[in-house]
Design a protein around this motif. Structure first.
Motif, PDB file in Angstrom:
ATOM      1  N   THR A   1      20.418  45.737  -0.060  1.00  0.00           N
ATOM      2  CA  THR A   1      19.379  44.959  -0.754  1.00  0.00           C
ATOM      3  C   THR A   1      19.928  44.306  -2.017  1.00  0.00           C
ATOM      4  O   THR A   1      19.554  43.181  -2.351  1.00  0.00           O
ATOM      5  CB  THR A   1      18.163  45.833  -1.105  1.00  0.00           C
ATOM      6  OG1 THR A   1      18.547  46.879  -2.004  1.00  0.00           O
ATOM      7  CG2 THR A   1      17.541  46.434   0.143  1.00  0.00           C
ATOM      8  N   VAL A   2      20.809  45.000  -2.710  1.00  0.00           N
ATOM      9  CA  VAL A   2      21.427  44.423  -3.908  1.00  0.00           C
ATOM     10  C   VAL A   2      22.271  43.199  -3.524  1.00  0.00           C
ATOM     11  O   VAL A   2      22.246  42.165  -4.201  1.00  0.00           O
ATOM     12  CB  VAL A   2      22.266  45.477  -4.644  1.00  0.00           C
ATOM     13  CG1 VAL A   2      23.158  44.837  -5.702  1.00  0.00           C
ATOM     14  CG2 VAL A   2      21.342  46.516  -5.281  1.00  0.00           C
TER      15      VAL A   2
ATOM     16  N   LEU B   1      20.585  56.292   2.152  1.00  0.00           N
ATOM     17  CA  LEU B   1      19.964  55.576   1.040  1.00  0.00           C
ATOM     18  C   LEU B   1      20.952  54.625   0.386  1.00  0.00           C
ATOM     19  O   LEU B   1      20.610  53.477   0.066  1.00  0.00           O
ATOM     20  CB  LEU B   1      19.418  56.572   0.014  1.00  0.00           C
ATOM     21  CG  LEU B   1      18.747  55.960  -1.216  1.00  0.00           C
ATOM     22  CD1 LEU B   1      17.529  55.137  -0.816  1.00  0.00           C
ATOM     23  CD2 LEU B   1      18.350  57.054  -2.209  1.00  0.00           C
ATOM     24  N   THR B   2      22.176  55.078   0.169  1.00  0.00           N
ATOM     25  CA  THR B   2      23.171  54.217  -0.484  1.00  0.00           C
ATOM     26  C   THR B   2      23.440  52.961   0.336  1.00  0.00           C
ATOM     27  O   THR B   2      23.630  51.877  -0.229  1.00  0.00           O
ATOM     28  CB  THR B   2      24.486  54.987  -0.698  1.00  0.00           C
ATOM     29  OG1 THR B   2      24.881  55.606   0.545  1.00  0.00           O
ATOM     30  CG2 THR B   2      24.330  56.062  -1.767  1.00  0.00           C
ATOM     31  N   GLU B   3      23.432  53.087   1.644  1.00  0.00           N
ATOM     32  CA  GLU B   3      23.656  51.937   2.527  1.00  0.00           C
ATOM     33  C   GLU B   3      22.556  50.895   2.352  1.00  0.00           C
ATOM     34  O   GLU B   3      22.826  49.688   2.226  1.00  0.00           O
ATOM     35  CB  GLU B   3      23.701  52.427   3.973  1.00  0.00           C
ATOM     36  CG  GLU B   3      23.720  51.343   5.030  1.00  0.00           C
ATOM     37  CD  GLU B   3      23.497  51.896   6.425  1.00  0.00           C
ATOM     38  OE1 GLU B   3      23.243  51.090   7.339  1.00  0.00           O
ATOM     39  OE2 GLU B   3      23.570  53.134   6.617  1.00  0.00           O
TER      40      GLU B   3
ATOM     41  N   ALA C   1      19.144  40.705   4.453  1.00  0.00           N
ATOM     42  CA  ALA C   1      18.465  39.455   4.785  1.00  0.00           C
ATOM     43  C   ALA C   1      17.032  39.461   4.260  1.00  0.00           C
ATOM     44  O   ALA C   1      16.527  38.425   3.793  1.00  0.00           O
ATOM     45  CB  ALA C   1      18.469  39.248   6.297  1.00  0.00           C
ATOM     46  N   ALA C   2      16.371  40.619   4.305  1.00  0.00           N
ATOM     47  CA  ALA C   2      15.003  40.706   3.786  1.00  0.00           C
ATOM     48  C   ALA C   2      14.977  40.432   2.290  1.00  0.00           C
ATOM     49  O   ALA C   2      14.102  39.707   1.793  1.00  0.00           O
ATOM     50  CB  ALA C   2      14.416  42.085   4.090  1.00  0.00           C
ATOM     51  N   ALA C   3      15.922  41.009   1.561  1.00  0.00           N
ATOM     52  CA  ALA C   3      15.987  40.762   0.119  1.00  0.00           C
ATOM     53  C   ALA C   3      16.251  39.289  -0.168  1.00  0.00           C
ATOM     54  O   ALA C   3      15.650  38.699  -1.078  1.00  0.00           O
ATOM     55  CB  ALA C   3      17.079  41.627  -0.508  1.00  0.00           C
TER      56      ALA C   3
ATOM     57  N   SER D   1      17.278  42.902  -7.995  1.00  0.00           N
ATOM     58  CA  SER D   1      17.724  42.852  -9.386  1.00  0.00           C
ATOM     59  C   SER D   1      17.461  44.143 -10.152  1.00  0.00           C
ATOM     60  O   SER D   1      17.874  44.275 -11.306  1.00  0.00           O
ATOM     61  CB  SER D   1      17.039  41.689 -10.114  1.00  0.00           C
ATOM     62  OG  SER D   1      15.619  41.777  -9.974  1.00  0.00           O
ATOM     63  N   CYS D   2      16.751  45.096  -9.534  1.00  0.00           N
ATOM     64  CA  CYS D   2      16.414  46.347 -10.195  1.00  0.00           C
ATOM     65  C   CYS D   2      16.101  47.368  -9.099  1.00  0.00           C
ATOM     66  O   CYS D   2      15.487  47.021  -8.092  1.00  0.00           O
ATOM     67  CB  CYS D   2      15.202  46.143 -11.104  1.00  0.00           C
ATOM     68  SG  CYS D   2      14.787  47.537 -12.166  1.00  0.00           S
ATOM     69  N   VAL D   3      16.520  48.617  -9.294  1.00  0.00           N
ATOM     70  CA  VAL D   3      16.281  49.661  -8.295  1.00  0.00           C
ATOM     71  C   VAL D   3      15.626  50.855  -8.964  1.00  0.00           C
ATOM     72  O   VAL D   3      16.158  51.403  -9.938  1.00  0.00           O
ATOM     73  CB  VAL D   3      17.590  50.109  -7.613  1.00  0.00           C
ATOM     74  CG1 VAL D   3      17.318  51.295  -6.674  1.00  0.00           C
ATOM     75  CG2 VAL D   3      18.226  48.955  -6.848  1.00  0.00           C
ATOM     76  N   GLN D   4      14.454  51.237  -8.440  1.00  0.00           N
ATOM     77  CA  GLN D   4      13.790  52.448  -8.898  1.00  0.00           C
ATOM     78  C   GLN D   4      14.000  53.553  -7.874  1.00  0.00           C
ATOM     79  O   GLN D   4      13.653  53.391  -6.698  1.00  0.00           O
ATOM     80  CB  GLN D   4      12.290  52.223  -9.097  1.00  0.00           C
ATOM     81  CG  GLN D   4      11.565  53.465  -9.596  1.00  0.00           C
ATOM     82  CD  GLN D   4      10.055  53.299  -9.632  1.00  0.00           C
ATOM     83  OE1 GLN D   4       9.316  54.173  -9.205  1.00  0.00           O
ATOM     84  NE2 GLN D   4       9.588  52.155 -10.135  1.00  0.00           N
ATOM     85  N   LEU D   5      14.558  54.660  -8.331  1.00  0.00           N
ATOM     86  CA  LEU D   5      14.751  55.822  -7.478  1.00  0.00           C
ATOM     87  C   LEU D   5      13.514  56.703  -7.594  1.00  0.00           C
ATOM     88  O   LEU D   5      13.224  57.251  -8.659  1.00  0.00           O
ATOM     89  CB  LEU D   5      16.008  56.583  -7.915  1.00  0.00           C
ATOM     90  CG  LEU D   5      16.469  57.729  -7.016  1.00  0.00           C
ATOM     91  CD1 LEU D   5      16.759  57.241  -5.600  1.00  0.00           C
ATOM     92  CD2 LEU D   5      17.715  58.389  -7.610  1.00  0.00           C
TER      93      LEU D   5
END
Length: 210
Positions: free
Chosen positions: A31-32, A24-26, A199-201, A37-41
């Motif tokens: 993406t960041v 997950l961290t990878e 690249a997707a982000a 600009s924001c991450v929801q866990l």
């Protein structure tokens, strides 16, 4: 509110089932680096102890990038890890109680699935609305019928609150969703399951520029 709109522009919602064996961290870091600009866990299966540990790890990863962490549903986990935001569903803790526990510093989002939800939400202490789902989505099956673009335009006409659209959003649909009134795009599988999440982000961010 303008700053919050910027924060919510490209909003990653995590899903362990979409990671294709990657950490997950990878995926979050990639993406960041691509512009998230924001991450929801969002974790429905973890114990509280493991959820807190994971949240703390993601919070530490995001801090150098100035990207806020939002916790889905769990106000206790948000408090434990010092998250910047919480996202609540219609069956979660009442917004007023969450605000009382979190104070004014933590921003609160609320999912809205019907016009009635929107009317109730605008009278509450919420900072943004998650309009869910826009399109049918396989990553969350317990949802109301899709809003569609016309429904999203209806929500936009009902409130000035920032709107984050979620549900079936990908690079082919993103421009239409933004044109219909969304301030932000909440993306799950199109980022988590992408061959190249960075690249997707970056490609999603180009939708805002255009």
């Amino acid at each position: 509110m303008r700053a919050l709109r910027q924060t919510l522009r490209l909003y990653l919602v995590t899903d362990q089932a979409c990671l294709r064996g990657r950490r997950l961290t990878e995926v979050v870091l990639a993406t960041v680096q691509g512009g998230v600009s924001c991450v929801q866990l969002r974790e429905k299966q973890l114990s509280t102890r493991d959820f807190v540990a994971q949240a703390q790890a993601i919070k530490a990863l995001l801090k150098p990038h100035g990207v806020p962490l939002v916790i889905n549903d769990r106000v206790d986990v948000a408090l434990a890890c010092g998250a910047e935001g919480v996202h609540l569903g219609q069956s979660d803790m009442p917004v007023a109680l969450a605000r009382q526990m979190l104070g004014p510093e933590v921003f609160i989002g609320l999912s809205v699935e019907t016009p009635g939800d929107v009317r109730q939400a605008v009278a509450q202490a919420v900072d943004y609305l998650g309009v869910s789902p826009i399109y049918p989505t396989p990553t969350k099956r317990d949802t109301a019928p899709p809003w569609g673009l016309e429904g999203l335009r209806q929500v936009r006409a009902m409130t000035d609150l920032p709107l984050v659209a979620i549900g079936g959003i990908n690079l082919q649909t993103a421009a239409d969703v933004l044109d219909s009134g969304a301030d932000g795009l909440a993306v799950v599988s199109a980022l988590c399951a992408a061959d190249d999440p960075q690249a997707a982000a970056r490609s999603f961010m180009q939708q805002f520029d255009s």
